[in-house]
Design a protein around this motif. Structure first.
Motif, short mmCIF file in Angstrom:
data_model
loop_
_atom_site.label_atom_id
_atom_site.label_comp_id
_atom_site.label_asym_id
_atom_site.label_seq_id
_atom_site.Cartn_x
_atom_site.Cartn_y
_atom_site.Cartn_z
N PHE A 62 47.31 42.78 43.60
CA PHE A 62 48.67 43.29 43.79
C PHE A 62 49.29 42.54 44.96
CE2 PHE A 62 46.42 46.35 41.32
CZ PHE A 62 47.36 46.80 40.41
N MET A 107 43.25 40.72 36.50
CA MET A 107 44.57 41.36 36.60
C MET A 107 45.04 41.89 35.25
SD MET A 107 46.70 39.20 39.41
CE MET A 107 46.70 37.60 38.67
N ILE A 167 45.09 41.56 30.77
CA ILE A 167 45.67 40.64 29.78
C ILE A 167 47.16 40.97 29.63
CG2 ILE A 167 45.53 39.91 27.34
CD1 ILE A 167 42.74 41.41 27.30
N ARG A 180 48.45 38.90 32.00
CA ARG A 180 48.83 38.43 33.33
C ARG A 180 47.81 37.41 33.87
NH1 ARG A 180 51.78 41.34 37.46
NH2 ARG A 180 51.85 43.03 35.95
N GLY A 185 39.74 40.97 33.23
CA GLY A 185 40.21 42.35 33.06
C GLY A 185 39.69 43.32 34.11
N GLY A 186 39.08 44.39 33.65
CA GLY A 186 38.63 45.45 34.57
C GLY A 186 37.25 45.22 35.18
N LYS A 198 44.20 53.65 29.10
CA LYS A 198 43.65 52.65 28.18
C LYS A 198 44.06 52.90 26.74
CE LYS A 198 40.92 49.81 30.43
NZ LYS A 198 40.97 48.39 30.23
N1 UDP Z 1 45.60 44.65 38.06
C1 UDP Z 1 45.90 43.76 39.08
N2 UDP Z 1 47.20 43.41 39.29
C2 UDP Z 1 48.22 43.89 38.53
C3 UDP Z 1 47.90 44.77 37.46
C4 UDP Z 1 46.58 45.13 37.25
O1 UDP Z 1 45.00 43.31 39.78
O2 UDP Z 1 49.37 43.53 38.79
C5 UDP Z 1 44.18 45.01 37.82
C6 UDP Z 1 43.88 46.48 37.70
O3 UDP Z 1 43.75 47.07 38.99
C7 UDP Z 1 42.55 46.44 36.93
C8 UDP Z 1 42.72 45.20 36.07
O4 UDP Z 1 43.82 44.47 36.60
O5 UDP Z 1 41.48 46.24 37.82
C9 UDP Z 1 43.04 45.47 34.61
O6 UDP Z 1 41.95 46.04 34.02
P1 UDP Z 1 41.95 46.41 32.48
O7 UDP Z 1 40.59 46.96 32.20
O8 UDP Z 1 43.15 47.22 32.16
O9 UDP Z 1 42.11 44.96 31.82
P2 UDP Z 1 42.23 44.54 30.29
O10 UDP Z 1 41.99 45.78 29.47
O11 UDP Z 1 43.61 43.99 30.15
O12 UDP Z 1 41.16 43.51 30.12
#
Ligand code: UDP
Length: 243
Positions: free
Chosen positions: A141, A166, A168, A170, A191-192, A225
């Protein structure tokens, strides 16, 4: 010399047929090559988003390695007559790179997640794998005014590997825009993963992972989610129609 992996096209993007072992060998080649490489961990939600996002589709299409990160991808490949060897997830890749870092000297940077989480993930990985070189962390962030200093921070850390957490798309877009400025040889959107490695979010119990129910666990632990899970019916429809 980086190895070449065979691939299958799913919804107009390639997904490589790798095992964790072959993916790690490929990544080792990227790190030794000392030029930037982008590794994408593709799940069903990413491929649905890419349908409406030509830029994301372009980025996945030109990535050096695209691993199958969900059972949905394995199922879709199977419908096209390709049995992919196994699921190779971002969290498992990062965990393995931390393990190997102690012996191989890989320098790893964690970029992403809420303030404090990347630091905590680094500490957990150093405890789990003594000698692991997590050479820097930064939360995901930030303001536009901070963007350049983050790039500089990663350059200064002399990281080989940058794990960008950050979400998907982004993280994929950030990697695409910054890959040539970082002096790192392996950039991966995860991702997470930092939430999981830091212990902030618990990974699904093994039995749920084995039964391909990790997505259900994630929704139960984090109702936000659900937006991601809501993309799954469209994924199934698209795959069935495209046959
Ligand atoms: N996140 C971040 N910056 C942002 C938005 C999200 O660092 O501007 C982080 C958020 O804290 C989390 C991760 O990105 O740790 C997203 O995880 P998620 O499991 O939702 O990822 P995806 O399902 O897209 O793989």
């Amino acid at each position: 010399m980086p190895t070449t992996n065979s691939s299958v096209r799913i919804l107009d993007v390639p997904v490589h047929d790798v095992t964790m072992e072959s993916a790690l060998n490929t990544i080792d080649g990227y790190i030794k090559a000392k030029t930037p490489h982008h590794v994408v961990t593709a799940d069903a939600s990413m491929l649905v988003m890419a349908q409406d996002d030509p830029d994301l589709r372009r980025i996945i299409g030109k990535a050096d390695l695209v691993t199958p990160d969900s059972v949905g991808i394995l199922w879709a490949a199977g419908r096209k007559g390709t049995t992919l060897k196994e699921r190779v997830s971002g969290v498992d890749i990062v965990d393995n790179l931390c393990r190997l870092s102690a012996a191989n000297g890989y320098r790893i940077f964690f970029f992403g997640a809420a303030p404090g989480v990347a630091d905590q993930a680094a500490e957990c990985m150093r405890n789990k794998y003594p000698g692991a070189q997590i050479v820097g962390t930064r939360s995901g962030f930030y303001t536009e005014a901070e963007a350049d200093s983050i790039v500089q921070m990663i350059r200064d850390s002399q990281a080989d590997v940058v794990a960008v957490a950050m979400g998907i798309p982004r993280q994929e877009k950030w990697i695409d825009a910054n890959r040539d400025k970082l002096n790192a040889s392996m950039l991966i959107g995860v991702g997470g993963t930092l939430d999981v490695l830091s212990g902030t979010v618990r990974r699904a119990p093994r039995i749920m992972q084995k039964l391909a129910l990790e997505w259900l666990w994630r929704v139960l632990s984090n109702p936000k989610k659900i937006t991601k899970v809501m993309l799954l019916p469209r994924f199934v429809r698209l795959i069935i129609q495209k046959r």
